[in-house]
Enzyme design. Structure first.
Site, mmCIF file in Angstrom:
data_model
loop_
_atom_site.group_PDB
_atom_site.id
_atom_site.type_symbol
_atom_site.label_atom_id
_atom_site.label_comp_id
_atom_site.label_asym_id
_atom_site.label_seq_id
_atom_site.Cartn_x
_atom_site.Cartn_y
_atom_site.Cartn_z
ATOM 1 N N HIS A 65 0.815 -1.172 -0.022
ATOM 2 C CA HIS A 65 0.169 0.447 0.182
ATOM 3 C C HIS A 65 0.837 1.165 -0.379
ATOM 4 O O HIS A 65 0.707 1.832 1.468
ATOM 5 C CB HIS A 65 -0.677 -0.290 1.023
ATOM 6 C CG HIS A 65 -1.994 -1.406 1.220
ATOM 7 N ND1 HIS A 65 -3.307 -0.740 0.472
ATOM 8 C CD2 HIS A 65 -1.841 -2.547 1.332
ATOM 9 C CE1 HIS A 65 -3.684 -2.020 1.066
ATOM 10 N NE2 HIS A 65 -2.918 -3.348 1.070
ATOM 11 N N GLU A 72 -10.200 1.464 9.089
ATOM 12 C CA GLU A 72 -10.756 1.270 8.579
ATOM 13 C C GLU A 72 -11.454 1.304 10.375
ATOM 14 O O GLU A 72 -11.881 -0.023 10.829
ATOM 15 C CB GLU A 72 -10.593 -0.912 8.699
ATOM 16 C CG GLU A 72 -10.163 -0.958 7.481
ATOM 17 C CD GLU A 72 -9.621 -2.365 7.253
ATOM 18 O OE1 GLU A 72 -10.306 -3.456 6.134
ATOM 19 O OE2 GLU A 72 -8.195 -2.109 7.420
ATOM 20 N N TYR A 132 -11.056 -2.709 -3.354
ATOM 21 C CA TYR A 132 -11.527 -3.956 -2.942
ATOM 22 C C TYR A 132 -12.622 -4.187 -3.400
ATOM 23 O O TYR A 132 -13.418 -5.145 -3.897
ATOM 24 C CB TYR A 132 -11.746 -3.822 -0.814
ATOM 25 C CG TYR A 132 -10.854 -4.530 -0.011
ATOM 26 C CD1 TYR A 132 -9.799 -4.312 -0.760
ATOM 27 C CD2 TYR A 132 -11.784 -4.650 0.879
ATOM 28 C CE1 TYR A 132 -9.058 -5.143 0.471
ATOM 29 C CE2 TYR A 132 -10.909 -5.166 1.955
ATOM 30 C CZ TYR A 132 -9.399 -5.320 1.459
ATOM 31 O OH TYR A 132 -8.672 -5.322 2.621
ATOM 32 N N HIS A 226 -3.567 -13.244 0.414
ATOM 33 C CA HIS A 226 -3.547 -13.440 1.869
ATOM 34 C C HIS A 226 -4.156 -14.687 2.143
ATOM 35 O O HIS A 226 -5.256 -15.551 3.383
ATOM 36 C CB HIS A 226 -4.545 -12.697 2.948
ATOM 37 C CG HIS A 226 -4.658 -10.766 1.880
ATOM 38 N ND1 HIS A 226 -3.212 -10.219 2.146
ATOM 39 C CD2 HIS A 226 -5.308 -10.600 1.639
ATOM 40 C CE1 HIS A 226 -3.249 -9.370 1.729
ATOM 41 N NE2 HIS A 226 -4.292 -8.756 1.187
ATOM 42 N N ASP A 285 2.571 -6.997 2.317
ATOM 43 C CA ASP A 285 0.991 -6.653 2.842
ATOM 44 C C ASP A 285 1.928 -5.141 3.539
ATOM 45 O O ASP A 285 1.221 -4.640 4.267
ATOM 46 C CB ASP A 285 0.333 -6.990 3.401
ATOM 47 C CG ASP A 285 -1.271 -6.370 3.783
ATOM 48 O OD1 ASP A 285 -2.141 -5.691 2.019
ATOM 49 O OD2 ASP A 285 -1.797 -7.102 4.479
#
Length: 387
Positions: A65, A72, A132, A226, A285
């Site tokens: 990222h 979140e 997403y 993942h 990640d």
């Protein structure tokens, strides 16, 4: 044009090649020799003697990222933009950026800008189009157009399935995206894949398994990441890989992922189960949040990914009894093959001069990206504009 001679390198390309000497001209490897390479003093050049230290390909992190992930647990939990040194200090010389849960306040405009910023600072950078949700967040009208007309965009991702944060995409939406990524890849020679984020949902990889079995789209287009986050999901991934798909294992921190497998444990199982290891990659990640939710979707705990987990995982794999060559393949040659980065992932003549020196504990002491030193003797030479 800068010229560097690297002497006495214990070379892993990633296969073990023994003691070698290399000539680097500008951003390319121009010669690898068992014989000492010498140039006349009239030609300006640098000589670096590694004295038998291990020299390996620069790491490729296909899931980071780069504009910052998170968000979140409120706006204050958004991760800041990552400096180039976050990657290069850990040996990452090529990174692929992506959007995650927050593809609302984060955008493809941010992403493309950051890719160009990292390139200006000296490393190789690419990105996925989307995030997403469906339809994918794109800079142009569609993600397919992003792939065709924007050079840094190599595929679509990270597109979420089996996750309460996803758009709950239908089977038809999944195969439509995969078709567009595949065709765009054919048109451009790019990776042409969809990088699927997998959550903890009970459906696991059912959508991808059905797509591989029922459509003509090549299995490699369906790239799940993942997959080691829980044990049942990893078991399902072990079946998907047998159908020709590539799977991406996340190098979770030691304190995270109690319901699944750490990267080295997942590789141990892959070896035991005789899976095609060339279809497995590992990513960090980096910059992303690593959340844990309860059954109602309430956030219970959050950590953040770091690129440093990649050399740490390398060490864990070697400690677990795997050869350095095999361990390296998951973050170098396998990634380059999947992403169709023909000048990356290997040390060979005419390849990009992306090189990493490892100490006895497989930690990164020196990093060269595109022929320039970013780290020497444990000290950062290039930290980034605002680092």
């Amino acid at each position: 044009m800068s010229i560097t001679i690297i002497k006495n390198a214990d070379l892993y390309a990633p296969e073990s090649l023994g003691l070698n000497h290399l000539l680097i001209c500008h951003d390319k490897i121009t010669s690898i020799s068992k014989e000492v390479i010498e140039l006349p003093n009239a030609i300006e050049h640098q000589v670096v003697d590694l004295a038998g230290a291990k020299l390996v390909p620069g790491f490729i992190d296909a899931h980071a990222h780069i504009t910052g992930g998170g968000g979140e647990a409120g706006f204050a939990t958004q991760v800041p933009v990552l400096p180039i040194s976050e990657f290069t200090s850990a040996g990452v010389t090529t990174v692929v950026g992506l959007l995650g849960t927050d593809d609302t306040t984060r955008s493809m405009e941010n992403m493309i800008s950051r890719v160009y910023g990292l390139r200006e600072e000296g490393m190789s950078a690419y990105c996925w189009s989307g995030g997403y949700h469906y339809p994918p967040r794109s800079l142009m009208e569609t993600a397919k157009q992003d792939m065709v007309f924007l050079e840094p965009v190599i595929g679509i991702g990270e597109f979420a399935i089996s996750d309460h944060r996803s758009s709950q995409p239908t089977y038809q939406e999944v195969i439509r995206l995969a078709s567009e990524a595949h065709v765009a890849g054919l048109m451009t020679g790019k990776a042409g894949i969809v990088h699927f984020h997998l959550g903890d949902g009970e459906r696991k990889l059912a959508l991808l398994e059905r797509a591989i079995k029922e459509t003509e789209i090549p299995a490699r287009v369906f790239n799940a990441t993942h997959v080691n986050r829980n044990k049942a999901l990893f078991d399902h991934a072990c079946e998907i890989i047998k159908l020709g798909a590539y799977i991406d294992i996340t190098a979770f921190p030691e304190s995270f992922n109690k319901q699944g497998y750490h990267a080295y444990q997942a590789i141990n199982l892959a070896v035991e189960r005789n899976l095609p290891l060339n279809q497995i990659t590992i990513s960090s990640d980096g910059g992303g949040c690593l959340p844990q939710f309860d059954a109602c979707g309430k956030l219970q705990h959050m950590e953040f990914g770091r690129a440093q987990i990649l050399p740490d995982t390398l060490y864990s794999l070697v400690q677990a009894g795997h050869s350095l060559s095999l361990a390296l393949s998951f973050i170098t040659s396998n990634v380059a093959d999947l992403l169709r980065l023909s000048k990356k992932g290997k040390i060979a003549k005419n390849m990009d001069a992306d090189l990493v020196v490892l100490d006895a504990n497989y930690q990164v002491t020196d990093v060269m990206a595109l022929g320039k030193w970013h780290k020497r003797d444990g000290e950062m030479c290039i930290k980034g504009t605002f680092a």
